[in-house]
Design a protein around this motif. Structure first.
Motif, short mmCIF file in Angstrom:
data_model
loop_
_atom_site.label_atom_id
_atom_site.label_comp_id
_atom_site.label_asym_id
_atom_site.label_seq_id
_atom_site.Cartn_x
_atom_site.Cartn_y
_atom_site.Cartn_z
N LEU A 48 0.82 -1.20 0.00
CA LEU A 48 0.00 0.00 0.00
C LEU A 48 0.86 1.25 0.00
CD1 LEU A 48 -2.77 -0.89 2.58
CD2 LEU A 48 -3.09 -0.48 0.14
N PHE A 49 2.01 1.19 0.65
CA PHE A 49 2.89 2.34 0.78
C PHE A 49 4.03 2.34 -0.23
CE2 PHE A 49 1.19 1.31 4.99
CZ PHE A 49 0.44 2.46 5.20
N VAL A 50 4.50 1.17 -0.60
CA VAL A 50 5.65 1.05 -1.48
C VAL A 50 5.32 0.04 -2.58
CG1 VAL A 50 8.11 0.53 -1.60
CG2 VAL A 50 7.14 1.39 0.51
N PRO A 51 5.28 0.48 -3.81
CA PRO A 51 4.99 -0.49 -4.87
C PRO A 51 6.19 -1.39 -5.17
CG PRO A 51 5.17 1.73 -5.75
CD PRO A 51 5.34 1.83 -4.28
N TRP A 52 5.96 -2.65 -5.18
CA TRP A 52 6.86 -3.74 -5.59
C TRP A 52 8.04 -4.01 -4.67
CZ3 TRP A 52 4.25 -6.64 -8.48
CH2 TRP A 52 3.41 -6.14 -9.46
N LEU A 53 8.52 -3.09 -3.89
CA LEU A 53 9.68 -3.38 -3.04
C LEU A 53 9.41 -4.47 -1.99
CD1 LEU A 53 11.41 0.07 -2.45
CD2 LEU A 53 12.19 -1.84 -3.84
N PRO A 54 8.25 -4.51 -1.36
CA PRO A 54 8.00 -5.61 -0.41
C PRO A 54 7.99 -6.98 -1.07
CG PRO A 54 6.49 -3.83 0.01
CD PRO A 54 7.20 -3.50 -1.26
N LEU A 55 7.67 -7.04 -2.35
CA LEU A 55 7.72 -8.32 -3.05
C LEU A 55 9.17 -8.80 -3.19
CD1 LEU A 55 5.77 -10.32 -4.23
CD2 LEU A 55 6.04 -9.21 -6.43
#
Length: 103
Positions: A48-55
């Motif tokens: 929700l806050f950071v696109p794609w980095l948590p993946l």
């Protein structure tokens, strides 16, 4: 807006599905589903806050889990990968916060 919802959904489903598949040998029944759901919620929430980095943090977590499971017990591998996942998602959110501050 639809692409953002799709990105969050795909990230969460991918994280939950891979977690369920990877922990199949080590966990049984409800524990396996609970771990997969927790992982999906954490990755989806961070997306929700950071696109794609948590993946990417999740993929690093899977590697840590598989390596530690080979070297030590499954319980220790699960604990270590949980710490790595929370740390990676937190780092991704902090990285995005810092990037937005310097814009």
């Amino acid at each position: 807006m639809d692409i953002i919802i799709m990105m969050i959904s795909v990230s969460a489903v991918l994280a939950g599905g891979v977690t369920y598949a990877v922990t199949r040998r080590d966990l049984r029944g409800g524990a396996r589903a609970a771990v997969a759901l927790a992982c999906a919620l954490l990755v989806g929430g961070a997306c929700l806050f950071v696109p794609w980095l948590p993946l990417f943090a999740f993929l690093g977590t899977v590697v840590v889990y598989l390596v530690v499971r080979r070297l030590f017990t499954a319980r220790l591998a699960l604990a270590a990968s949980g710490v790595v996942l929370v740390g990676g998602c937190s780092f991704a959110v902090l990285l995005m916060m810092r990037a937005l501050e310097t814009m």
